[in-house]
Enzyme design. Structure first.
Site, PDB file in Angstrom:
ATOM      1  N   VAL A  30      -1.396   3.951   4.000  1.00 26.84           N
ATOM      2  CA  VAL A  30      -2.425   4.537   4.858  1.00 26.84           C
ATOM      3  C   VAL A  30      -1.924   4.659   6.295  1.00 26.84           C
ATOM      4  O   VAL A  30      -2.017   5.714   6.924  1.00 26.84           O
ATOM      5  CB  VAL A  30      -3.712   3.694   4.822  1.00 26.84           C
ATOM      6  CG1 VAL A  30      -4.739   4.214   5.811  1.00 26.84           C
ATOM      7  CG2 VAL A  30      -4.290   3.683   3.419  1.00 26.84           C
ATOM      8  N   ASP A  48       3.957  -2.965  12.373  1.00 27.92           N
ATOM      9  CA  ASP A  48       3.791  -3.648  11.096  1.00 27.92           C
ATOM     10  C   ASP A  48       4.491  -5.000  11.178  1.00 27.92           C
ATOM     11  O   ASP A  48       5.511  -5.139  11.862  1.00 27.92           O
ATOM     12  CB  ASP A  48       4.384  -2.822   9.950  1.00 27.92           C
ATOM     13  CG  ASP A  48       3.880  -3.281   8.589  1.00 27.92           C
ATOM     14  OD1 ASP A  48       2.936  -2.644   8.076  1.00 27.92           O
ATOM     15  OD2 ASP A  48       4.405  -4.273   8.053  1.00 27.92           O
ATOM     16  N   ARG A  53       9.954  -2.806   6.418  1.00 26.22           N
ATOM     17  CA  ARG A  53       9.153  -1.585   6.331  1.00 26.22           C
ATOM     18  C   ARG A  53       9.333  -0.740   7.589  1.00 26.22           C
ATOM     19  O   ARG A  53       9.449   0.487   7.509  1.00 26.22           O
ATOM     20  CB  ARG A  53       7.675  -1.937   6.144  1.00 26.22           C
ATOM     21  CG  ARG A  53       6.754  -0.724   6.073  1.00 26.22           C
ATOM     22  CD  ARG A  53       5.330  -1.151   5.781  1.00 26.22           C
ATOM     23  NE  ARG A  53       5.234  -1.768   4.467  1.00 26.22           N
ATOM     24  CZ  ARG A  53       4.203  -2.492   4.067  1.00 26.22           C
ATOM     25  NH1 ARG A  53       3.187  -2.700   4.878  1.00 26.22           N
ATOM     26  NH2 ARG A  53       4.180  -3.010   2.850  1.00 26.22           N
ATOM     27  N   THR A  96      -6.931  -4.679   2.537  1.00 25.13           N
ATOM     28  CA  THR A  96      -8.021  -5.626   2.281  1.00 25.13           C
ATOM     29  C   THR A  96      -8.017  -5.906   0.770  1.00 25.13           C
ATOM     30  O   THR A  96      -8.767  -5.286   0.014  1.00 25.13           O
ATOM     31  CB  THR A  96      -9.377  -5.051   2.725  1.00 25.13           C
ATOM     32  OG1 THR A  96      -9.465  -3.668   2.342  1.00 25.13           O
ATOM     33  CG2 THR A  96      -9.546  -5.164   4.219  1.00 25.13           C
ATOM     34  N   THR A 131     -10.762  -0.844   4.039  1.00 24.65           N
ATOM     35  CA  THR A 131     -11.988  -0.820   3.233  1.00 24.65           C
ATOM     36  C   THR A 131     -12.676  -2.179   3.275  1.00 24.65           C
ATOM     37  O   THR A 131     -12.047  -3.215   3.011  1.00 24.65           O
ATOM     38  CB  THR A 131     -11.665  -0.459   1.778  1.00 24.65           C
ATOM     39  OG1 THR A 131     -11.008   0.808   1.766  1.00 24.65           O
ATOM     40  CG2 THR A 131     -12.939  -0.374   0.955  1.00 24.65           C
ATOM     41  N   CYS A 271      -7.319   0.448  -4.317  1.00 22.48           N
ATOM     42  CA  CYS A 271      -8.627   1.018  -3.990  1.00 22.48           C
ATOM     43  C   CYS A 271      -9.628   0.820  -5.125  1.00 22.48           C
ATOM     44  O   CYS A 271     -10.468  -0.061  -5.066  1.00 22.48           O
ATOM     45  CB  CYS A 271      -8.486   2.513  -3.661  1.00 22.48           C
ATOM     46  SG  CYS A 271      -7.702   2.823  -2.068  1.00 22.48           S
ATOM     47  N   ARG A 342       1.114  -2.500  -6.251  1.00 25.87           N
ATOM     48  CA  ARG A 342       0.022  -3.437  -6.013  1.00 25.87           C
ATOM     49  C   ARG A 342      -1.053  -3.296  -7.091  1.00 25.87           C
ATOM     50  O   ARG A 342      -1.500  -2.208  -7.400  1.00 25.87           O
ATOM     51  CB  ARG A 342      -0.602  -3.197  -4.638  1.00 25.87           C
ATOM     52  CG  ARG A 342       0.254  -3.654  -3.474  1.00 25.87           C
ATOM     53  CD  ARG A 342      -0.389  -3.308  -2.158  1.00 25.87           C
ATOM     54  NE  ARG A 342      -0.422  -1.864  -1.947  1.00 25.87           N
ATOM     55  CZ  ARG A 342      -1.062  -1.276  -0.931  1.00 25.87           C
ATOM     56  NH1 ARG A 342      -1.751  -2.010  -0.074  1.00 25.87           N
ATOM     57  NH2 ARG A 342      -1.029   0.031  -0.807  1.00 25.87           N
TER      58      ARG A 342
END
Length: 437
Positions: A30, A48, A53, A96, A131, A271, A342
């Site tokens: 994101v 980050d 990364r 999250t 989220t 998600c 993930r």
């Protein structure tokens, strides 16, 4: 009141004139598109906590974006919190997740909030994209910002919420061409946040009346998909036992104008497989039961084991001794054409097949072998090592869609089972024993 007049909340003008910097905190699937998108218009710091990364994104910047950013904007990628000292507009895009008990894990969100609070100044904006449940901004994030900064939200700094909506790996639903929902703590902040996002979202901005509406909208979007996929999963397992081929049922039902043709399959990722638990947890605190959401989440959680049971039963029906069988699992990422592993349900399918006694090899052209080993303790095979009694294609990578029956025949023993969870080869398999959802 005099103090309020001295605070400059015209953040758009400050960003456009390069008197202020925008920061994206969290550079995952994101945050990275956000950082690169905003950097086409504003001065941006992408932060980050993972130095690796950051380094990978720097290489991408050098390869793809330096020329494009040579005009109005700029981008600095960093793993140092010190680089955020001059920032005035923070965008929080940290994950999250849920913990092992499926309870919301707020640590990444809290950690980012604490860091920003230590740098917050009068006139700053903090916009969250992570989220959360409805009310999280007002109940959790804003109080933490206020307590640690000594400033007051609304009076000294502004807070907004704009749920992420991009679809990783999908070129048709990106930051620029997906309508952005925005919300804020007051009308003036809403106009400012909307204008900033409007500079990089070509599809337009939808202004929600308050942050709770925007928080709830994000959950509803994903929970609706979870519920519908659960329905498809149950029917995909049931209808064949009743003599009706599920894909034919789906094709027939789709001819009705108001039928939504959701696909069955494994539901993982960060998600759909996670967000319902945030609403379930908050509803539990309020004493509200959500039987539809909870049941559908349970259906999708158990799909790997239910699929494994179907496949092992078919092998046993052939007279196979499972301890002597070898299986190839193709696809370990949570969805097609991305490297994200993930909450992948392929791992649970791997475990269920392995627990039956079979030796299971796993391949995936997108997954990083070291990351898979570190996160799940599973070793990816560099390539298939035939022969196999079972080949299960769990993820619809484009490269898999180009395979034909001859390819699978070369990997398998006589009368092997090809399990096609995404129906990639429906109507194309003539000799192998074929099963699909």
């Amino acid at each position: 009141m005099e103090c309020m007049r001295r605070i400059d909340f015209d953040i758009y003008a400050r960003l456009a004139e390069r008197d202020a910097t925008l920061a994206v905190v969290g550079l995952g699937y994101v945050g990275a598109p956000l950082a690169f998108g905003f950097a086409r218009r504003f001065g941006v710091v992408g932060y980050d906590i993972d130095p690796l990364r950051v380094e990978l994104l720097r290489r991408r910047q050098e390869r793809e974006f330096d020329g494009a950013l040579a005009g109005e904007g700029s981008l600095r990628l960093t793993a140092s919190p010190d680089a955020l000292s001059g920032v005035a507009f923070y965008v929080v895009a940290v994950p999250t997740p849920v913990d092992a008990a499926k309870a919301p894990d707020f640590e990444p969100l809290d950690r980012a909030t604490r860091m920003i609070a230590g740098k917050l100044k009068p006139g700053d904006y903090v916009v969250y994209e992570s989220t959360v449940y409805p009310g999280c901004m007002e109940e959790r994030c804003i109080p933490l910002l206020e307590r640690l900064s000594g400033l007051a939200a609304g009076r000294d700094f502004k807070v907004g919420y704009s749920p992420e909506r991009i679809n990783p790996g999908d070129p048709f639903h990106s930051l620029a061409n997906t309508v952005k929902v925005v919300s804020a703590c007051d009308e003036a902040a809403l106009r400012a946040v909307s204008r900033v996002y409007g500079e990089v979202v070509e599809a337009g901005v939808y202004e929600a009346p308050d942050m709770r509406v925007a928080e709830a909208a994000k959950l509803l979007e994903n929970i609706q998909r979870d519920v519908n996929i659960a329905l498809m999963n149950e029917c995909a397992l049931l209808f064949p036992r009743m003599g009706a081929e599920f894909r034919e049922v789906l094709a027939a039902a789709t001819t009705k104008w108001n039928f939504a043709a959701y696909e069955p399959g494994l539901v993982g990722g960060h998600c759909i497989g996670v967000d319902p638990y945030y609403l379930l947890a908050k509803a539990g605190e309020l004493g509200e039961a959500l039987p539809v959401i909870g049941t559908c989440r349970g259906v999708n959680e158990t799909m790997p084991c239910r699929i494994a049971r179907v496949l092992t039963d078919r092998l046993r029906a052939k007279g196979r001794e499972l301890r002597e069988c070898r299986a190839l699992l193709m696809g370990f990422t949570y969805k097609e054409n991305v490297s994200d592993i993930r909450n992948t349900k392929s791992e649970e399918l791997y475990c269920a097949l392995s627990e039956s006694g079979m030796r299971v090899d796993v391949v995936d052209p997108y997954a990083d072998g070291e990351e898979v080993r570190r996160m799940y303790g599973v070793t990816l095979a560099g390539h298939p090592e035939p022969p196999y009694d079972l080949v299960a294609v769990a993820v619809a990578h484009d490269v898999y869609g180009r395979l034909d029956e001859a390819w699978f025949r070369a990997l398998t023993v006589e009368d092997a089972l090809l399990a096609d969870l995404k129906a990639l080869y429906r109507g194309k398999i003539r000799e192998l024993d074929y099963w699909s959802l």
